[in-house]
Design an enzyme around this catalytic site. Structure first.
Site, PDB file in Angstrom:
ATOM      1  N   HIS A  53       0.904  -1.354   0.011  1.00  0.00           N
ATOM      2  CA  HIS A  53       0.156  -0.147   0.068  1.00  0.00           C
ATOM      3  C   HIS A  53       0.813   1.247  -0.088  1.00  0.00           C
ATOM      4  O   HIS A  53       2.073   0.928   0.192  1.00  0.00           O
ATOM      5  CB  HIS A  53      -1.133  -0.035   1.299  1.00  0.00           C
ATOM      6  N   HIS A  55       1.410   3.906   1.990  1.00  0.00           N
ATOM      7  CA  HIS A  55       1.923   4.880   3.071  1.00  0.00           C
ATOM      8  C   HIS A  55       3.566   4.872   3.273  1.00  0.00           C
ATOM      9  O   HIS A  55       4.051   3.781   2.866  1.00  0.00           O
ATOM     10  CB  HIS A  55       1.379   4.107   4.276  1.00  0.00           C
ATOM     11  N   ASP A  57       5.524   4.765   5.266  1.00  0.00           N
ATOM     12  CA  ASP A  57       6.572   3.939   5.924  1.00  0.00           C
ATOM     13  C   ASP A  57       6.723   2.597   5.496  1.00  0.00           C
ATOM     14  O   ASP A  57       7.341   1.754   6.119  1.00  0.00           O
ATOM     15  CB  ASP A  57       6.072   3.842   7.584  1.00  0.00           C
ATOM     16  N   HIS A  58       6.050   2.468   4.255  1.00  0.00           N
ATOM     17  CA  HIS A  58       6.057   1.160   3.614  1.00  0.00           C
ATOM     18  C   HIS A  58       6.713   1.181   2.256  1.00  0.00           C
ATOM     19  O   HIS A  58       7.235   0.040   1.604  1.00  0.00           O
ATOM     20  CB  HIS A  58       4.569   0.492   3.422  1.00  0.00           C
ATOM     21  N   HIS A 111      -7.629  -0.630   5.545  1.00  0.00           N
ATOM     22  CA  HIS A 111      -6.617   0.279   5.963  1.00  0.00           C
ATOM     23  C   HIS A 111      -6.591   1.217   5.059  1.00  0.00           C
ATOM     24  O   HIS A 111      -6.560   2.544   5.356  1.00  0.00           O
ATOM     25  CB  HIS A 111      -5.392  -0.737   6.177  1.00  0.00           C
ATOM     26  N   ASP A 128      -0.395  -3.756   6.412  1.00  0.00           N
ATOM     27  CA  ASP A 128      -1.166  -3.131   7.512  1.00  0.00           C
ATOM     28  C   ASP A 128      -2.593  -3.590   7.769  1.00  0.00           C
ATOM     29  O   ASP A 128      -3.416  -2.979   8.425  1.00  0.00           O
ATOM     30  CB  ASP A 128      -1.087  -1.608   7.675  1.00  0.00           C
ATOM     31  N   HIS A 166       4.043  -4.417  11.301  1.00  0.00           N
ATOM     32  CA  HIS A 166       4.657  -3.575  12.361  1.00  0.00           C
ATOM     33  C   HIS A 166       4.844  -4.536  13.635  1.00  0.00           C
ATOM     34  O   HIS A 166       4.177  -5.556  13.568  1.00  0.00           O
ATOM     35  CB  HIS A 166       3.431  -2.507  12.902  1.00  0.00           C
TER      36      HIS A 166
END
Length: 254
Positions: A53, A55, A57-58, A111, A128, A166
């Site tokens: 996805h 985001h 942080d990915h 999400h 996530d 995470h």
């Protein structure tokens, strides 16, 4: 296939998969240097990057890895993921030659609207959407969408290793215990997690069968979870039960 969680950022995991011949792929590299370090230490050759996805942080390290190692980047079709070289969608099969691997692509909105997972080679690379003892927040989807997504994942073989994005397991478990305080499987899982974290070891991957026994978000039809939901005014409808759980988790502090 060897499955290695690489800690990154504050509490992310980048997943590194590699074969015995040194061919590797990475999933959701929020930053590049943990990947570079692991490749060097293990003498691996990066062959592809997979994204679940959009985001940051990915995907934060994906562009750098793409350009440095000249590898394809597979991702959902989402304009917010500008680093992608190939788009994949629900129902497709991603077949890689090096390392030899095959993944079913599953759309799992909830999400985010375009979230996908990669399922194959005995692993579920779920970003996530599903966490150990929890699930992702509903940033772009509805409770009904997320419940349907989780139910799709729950249908995979129980031996599947859940590789999530995470290290949230201990915190998720504290909430899960408020829902099912008498769940012996959950109690045993939390003891295992406490031991692992005390040794600075990841709490994941974990088998899907363990999650089915412990994770309240996969257990909305279990008697104990239904009783908890009944006390929170959401007894009869599965989507309402899931929404009540998610709302309570969002507000939970412990």
């Amino acid at each position: 296939m060897h499955v290695v969680p690489l800690p990154a950022l504050a509490d992310n995991y980048i997943w590194l998969l590699h074969d015995a011949c040194g061919q590797a792929i990475v999933i959701d590299p929020g930053e590049a240097h943990p990947v570079e370090n692991a490749l060097a230490e293990r003498r691996l050759r990066l062959r592809a990057v997979l994204l679940t996805h959009h985001h940051a942080d990915h995907i934060g390290g994906a562009g750098y890895l793409r350009d440095k190692y000249k590898v394809p980047v597979y991702a959902p079709d989402d304009d917010r993921i500008t680093v992608a070289t190939h788009h994949v969608k629900d129902g497709q099969v991603l077949t890689l030659r090096e390392p030899s691997a095959r993944f079913d692509i599953m759309a799992v909105p909830g999400h985010t609207s375009s979230h996908i997972v990669y399922a194959g080679e005995g692993v579920l690379l779920c970003g996530d959407t599903l966490f150990s003892l929890g699930c992702g927040r509903l940033f772009e989807g509805t409770a009904g969408q997320m419940l349907a997504s989780l139910q799709r994942l729950a249908s995979l073989p129980g031996a599947t290793l859940v590789c999530c994005g995470h290290e949230y397991t201990a915190a998720n478990g504290r909430f899960a215990q408020t829902v099912e305080p008498d769940n012996q499987a959950l109690r045993q899982r939390l003891e295992e997690v406490a031991t692992l974290r005390a040794q600075n070891r990841p709490s994941v991957p974990v088998t899907l069968s363990s999650e089915l026994a412990c994770n309240p978000f996969l257990r909305v039809d279990s008697e104990c979870v239904m009783q908890w939901c009944g006390r929170h005014g959401a007894a009869h409808d599965p989507v309402a039960r899931f929404a009540a759980l998610r709302s309570a988790k969002d507000a939970f502090r412990a």
